[in-house]
Scaffold this motif. Structure first.
Motif, PDB file in Angstrom:
ATOM      1  N   UNK A   1     -47.352  31.899 -13.169  1.00 35.63           N
ATOM      2  CA  UNK A   1     -47.784  32.820 -14.210  1.00 35.63           C
ATOM      3  C   UNK A   1     -48.800  32.159 -15.138  1.00 35.63           C
ATOM      4  N   UNK A   2     -49.663  32.975 -15.727  1.00 35.66           N
ATOM      5  CA  UNK A   2     -50.546  32.484 -16.772  1.00 35.66           C
ATOM      6  C   UNK A   2     -49.937  32.857 -18.127  1.00 35.66           C
ATOM      7  N   UNK A   3     -50.605  32.442 -19.215  1.00 29.32           N
ATOM      8  CA  UNK A   3     -49.967  32.514 -20.536  1.00 29.32           C
ATOM      9  C   UNK A   3     -49.643  33.924 -21.001  1.00 29.32           C
ATOM     10  N   UNK A   4     -50.384  34.925 -20.546  1.00 29.39           N
ATOM     11  CA  UNK A   4     -50.082  36.290 -20.995  1.00 29.39           C
ATOM     12  C   UNK A   4     -48.998  36.957 -20.162  1.00 29.39           C
ATOM     13  N   UNK A   5     -48.376  36.202 -19.250  1.00 30.89           N
ATOM     14  CA  UNK A   5     -47.293  36.735 -18.430  1.00 30.89           C
ATOM     15  C   UNK A   5     -47.733  37.319 -17.119  1.00 30.89           C
ATOM     16  N   UNK A   6     -49.045  37.426 -16.886  1.00 31.10           N
ATOM     17  CA  UNK A   6     -49.528  37.949 -15.606  1.00 31.10           C
ATOM     18  C   UNK A   6     -49.188  36.970 -14.486  1.00 31.10           C
ATOM     19  N   UNK A   7     -48.899  37.530 -13.328  1.00 31.59           N
ATOM     20  CA  UNK A   7     -48.440  36.718 -12.204  1.00 31.59           C
ATOM     21  C   UNK A   7     -49.595  36.375 -11.283  1.00 31.59           C
ATOM     22  N   UNK A   8     -49.690  35.087 -10.917  1.00 34.58           N
ATOM     23  CA  UNK A   8     -50.710  34.643  -9.966  1.00 34.58           C
ATOM     24  C   UNK A   8     -50.229  34.798  -8.537  1.00 34.58           C
TER      25      UNK A   8
ATOM     26  N   UNK B   1     -35.495  28.470 -14.294  1.00 39.68           N
ATOM     27  CA  UNK B   1     -35.990  27.128 -14.618  1.00 39.68           C
ATOM     28  C   UNK B   1     -37.510  27.234 -14.638  1.00 39.68           C
ATOM     29  N   UNK B   2     -38.115  27.068 -15.809  1.00 38.27           N
ATOM     30  CA  UNK B   2     -39.547  27.284 -15.986  1.00 38.27           C
ATOM     31  C   UNK B   2     -40.217  25.941 -16.267  1.00 38.27           C
ATOM     32  N   UNK B   3     -41.219  25.592 -15.457  1.00 37.93           N
ATOM     33  CA  UNK B   3     -41.915  24.307 -15.586  1.00 37.93           C
ATOM     34  C   UNK B   3     -43.363  24.561 -15.973  1.00 37.93           C
ATOM     35  N   UNK B   4     -43.867  23.810 -16.948  1.00 43.04           N
ATOM     36  CA  UNK B   4     -45.221  24.005 -17.451  1.00 43.04           C
ATOM     37  C   UNK B   4     -46.268  23.621 -16.411  1.00 43.04           C
ATOM     38  N   UNK B   5     -47.341  24.412 -16.338  1.00 46.33           N
ATOM     39  CA  UNK B   5     -48.548  24.050 -15.595  1.00 46.33           C
ATOM     40  C   UNK B   5     -49.578  23.561 -16.605  1.00 46.33           C
ATOM     41  N   UNK B   6     -50.199  22.423 -16.339  1.00 51.04           N
ATOM     42  CA  UNK B   6     -51.151  21.842 -17.287  1.00 51.04           C
ATOM     43  C   UNK B   6     -52.501  21.608 -16.605  1.00 51.04           C
ATOM     44  N   UNK B   7     -53.583  21.620 -17.431  1.00 52.19           N
ATOM     45  CA  UNK B   7     -54.901  21.314 -16.911  1.00 52.19           C
ATOM     46  C   UNK B   7     -55.173  19.814 -17.042  1.00 52.19           C
ATOM     47  N   UNK B   8     -56.401  19.414 -16.759  1.00 53.24           N
ATOM     48  CA  UNK B   8     -56.739  17.988 -16.777  1.00 53.24           C
ATOM     49  C   UNK B   8     -56.639  17.374 -18.161  1.00 53.24           C
ATOM     50  N   UNK B   9     -56.675  18.223 -19.189  1.00 57.44           N
ATOM     51  CA  UNK B   9     -56.533  17.728 -20.566  1.00 57.44           C
ATOM     52  C   UNK B   9     -55.103  17.858 -21.076  1.00 57.44           C
ATOM     53  N   UNK B  10     -54.162  18.122 -20.150  1.00 57.27           N
ATOM     54  CA  UNK B  10     -52.741  18.227 -20.457  1.00 57.27           C
ATOM     55  C   UNK B  10     -52.401  19.448 -21.314  1.00 57.27           C
ATOM     56  N   UNK B  11     -53.294  20.434 -21.364  1.00 56.24           N
ATOM     57  CA  UNK B  11     -52.983  21.665 -22.070  1.00 56.24           C
ATOM     58  C   UNK B  11     -52.190  22.605 -21.154  1.00 56.24           C
ATOM     59  N   UNK B  12     -51.188  23.294 -21.725  1.00 53.32           N
ATOM     60  CA  UNK B  12     -50.388  24.236 -20.947  1.00 53.32           C
ATOM     61  C   UNK B  12     -51.235  25.470 -20.657  1.00 53.32           C
ATOM     62  N   UNK B  13     -51.403  25.774 -19.388  1.00 50.86           N
ATOM     63  CA  UNK B  13     -52.203  26.926 -18.960  1.00 50.86           C
ATOM     64  C   UNK B  13     -51.357  28.037 -18.352  1.00 50.86           C
ATOM     65  N   UNK B  14     -50.098  27.761 -18.141  1.00 48.51           N
ATOM     66  CA  UNK B  14     -49.204  28.730 -17.524  1.00 48.51           C
ATOM     67  C   UNK B  14     -47.912  28.053 -17.150  1.00 48.51           C
ATOM     68  N   UNK B  15     -47.213  28.617 -16.196  1.00 45.45           N
ATOM     69  CA  UNK B  15     -45.951  28.011 -15.784  1.00 45.45           C
ATOM     70  C   UNK B  15     -45.554  28.476 -14.391  1.00 45.45           C
ATOM     71  N   UNK B  16     -44.678  27.698 -13.788  1.00 41.47           N
ATOM     72  CA  UNK B  16     -44.045  28.075 -12.526  1.00 41.47           C
ATOM     73  C   UNK B  16     -42.582  28.377 -12.808  1.00 41.47           C
ATOM     74  N   UNK B  17     -42.124  29.510 -12.349  1.00 44.43           N
ATOM     75  CA  UNK B  17     -40.744  29.945 -12.583  1.00 44.43           C
ATOM     76  C   UNK B  17     -39.961  29.894 -11.274  1.00 44.43           C
ATOM     77  N   UNK B  18     -38.822  29.237 -11.310  1.00 45.61           N
ATOM     78  CA  UNK B  18     -37.864  29.257 -10.200  1.00 45.61           C
ATOM     79  C   UNK B  18     -36.609  29.930 -10.727  1.00 45.61           C
TER      80      UNK B  18
END
Length: 411
Positions: free
Chosen positions: A135-142, A216-233
């Motif tokens: 998912x991205x930050x607005x809750x939309x699913x990739x 269990x939600x794990x953060x997705x980060x970009x190269x600058x370590x900013x949270x860009x979304x998450x992976x949900x299991x």
């Protein structure tokens, strides 16, 4: 074999040695002495690992000690920019001559057998019964895995997590993103509501399915370590939740009538006692119910209890409480707006005859009323209402049922 450290610096200057090593490994190169001292590195190694290569002596302890001749493994380290990276490494003990040897470490551009690892991971994601999505930050699913699509009844294109949560979604979104920024993950229960896939009416206000996920939600980060979304299991435990609710309902409600039972009544009165509010209690006992059973049979009697309970429940649905106390006895905590609870129950429950199968029959009940004082136990106030009910029975026997009840056939 002797490891004479004095001999080693000279051999690192020998171009033939380098040709042999590069021919054997063909990757970025680091040379260590058998004592773990760094002898030389090539440009590829410097670019990949930097200072992190100092830790390799510990990783390769068995090789350096002569316990094995080659190690092939993954090497995880922090780059100069502070990012975590994993490279595949091959370390081999190479004899240079009769008196000296080096440990040659070659670096591959990614983890060992990364394609196989990724393929295996992909197959697990595809096959697992758990719901997995990105998912991205607005809750939309990739993307969603097949289990998630099957449970949700939709593809990733149509699914937004926060939209599916309804009320409270914005508060949860802020809490989730804060947790991901601060801790990198969030664990908890998520409840979502999805339009019934079997509904063909097109009415978006129609019933929606509830789905409960242990997530269990794990953060997705970009190269600058900013949270860009998450992976949900998530594990779907909707059926377990429903079973819990069913068992809890059975434990607190009467099986025959569906009304709350004595245990739930005691809990409600205990809450009122703690709150310090005065609570009115009406004890209801049906008149001549044994005679009704004897005349029409116990199945008819059960149906009569169900119908009486239904009317009592309807009478108090806007602000009161009713429970089956046992047998043909009920306890009512009346709507606070009622000026005369006994009169209201007579009007709403017993004024009209009951139609049970082909029989129309009048059923009446005697009632006793008591008010619980703050701190008074449930058993005490119920006992007082019960005594008042028996006084009412003695004062006036029912004129709606004779000694043996009669009924007329419905037209």
């Amino acid at each position: 074999m002797s490891h004479d450290r004095a001999v080693l610096p000279s051999v690192t200057d020998d171009p033939d040695v380098y040709r042999r090593v590069f021919a054997g490994l063909g990757h970025g190169l680091l040379l260590l002495s058998p004592a773990g001292v760094i002898l030389d590195v090539n440009d590829a190694d410097l670019g990949e690992v930097g200072e992190a290569r100092e830790d390799l002596a510990l990783l390769l302890a068995d090789l350096i000690a002569g316990e094995c001749s080659e190690i092939r493994t993954n090497y995880r380290f922090m780059t100069r920019g502070g990012r975590s990276r994993t490279l595949g490494i091959t370390a081999r003990m190479i004899d240079l001559d009769d008196q000296s040897s080096v440990v040659a470490v070659a670096f591959e551009p990614g983890p060992v057998e990364v394609s196989q690892v990724r393929a295996r991971l992909a197959s697990i994601v595809e096959a697992t019964s758990d719901l997995i999505g990105s998912f991205i930050l607005d809750g939309s699913c990739r993307w969603l895995n097949p289990s998630a699509e099957a449970v949700l009844g939709m593809t990733s294109v149509n699914f937004n997590l926060f939209d599916a949560m309804g009320e409270g979604a914005e508060s949860f979104r802020r809490h989730l993103i804060t947790a991901l920024i601060d801790h990198g993950r969030w664990v908890g229960e998520i409840e979502i509501r999805i339009a019934d896939r079997n509904d063909q009416s097109g009415d978006r206000s129609s019933d929606r399915r509830e789905i409960h996920l242990a997530a269990n939600v794990i953060a997705d980060r970009d190269s600058d370590e900013r949270v860009t979304g998450w992976t949900l299991v998530g594990h779907d435990f909707t059926e377990y939740k429903a079973l819990q609710a069913t068992l809890a309902h059975k434990a607190s409600h009467d099986t025959l009538t569906g009304l709350p039972n004595r245990a739930l009544l005691n809990d409600r009165l205990a809450e009122a006692a703690v709150s310090g509010t005065d609570t009115t209690v009406v004890f209801v006992d049906l008149d001549d119910f044994k005679a009704l059973n004897d005349t029409f049979g116990h199945e008819f009697g059960d149906d009569a209890l169900i119908d009486v309970a239904s009317r009592i429940a309807a009478a108090v649905r806007h602000g009161g409480f009713a429970a089956r106390f046992g047998g043909d006895e009920f306890v009512v905590l009346p709507d606070p707006s009622w000026e005369d609870p006994v009169a209201e129950l007579e009007r709403l429950v017993f004024a009209e005859p009951f139609t049970i199968g082909p029989i129309i029959i009048d059923i009446s009940g005697r009632m006793g009323i008591a008010t619980a004082s703050p701190g008074e136990s449930a058993s005490v106030v119920i006992a007082r209402a019960d005594r008042e009910m028996y006084r009412a029975k003695r004062r006036r026997r029912s004129d709606r049922l004779a000694d043996r009840p009669t009924g007329r056939t419905a037209d």
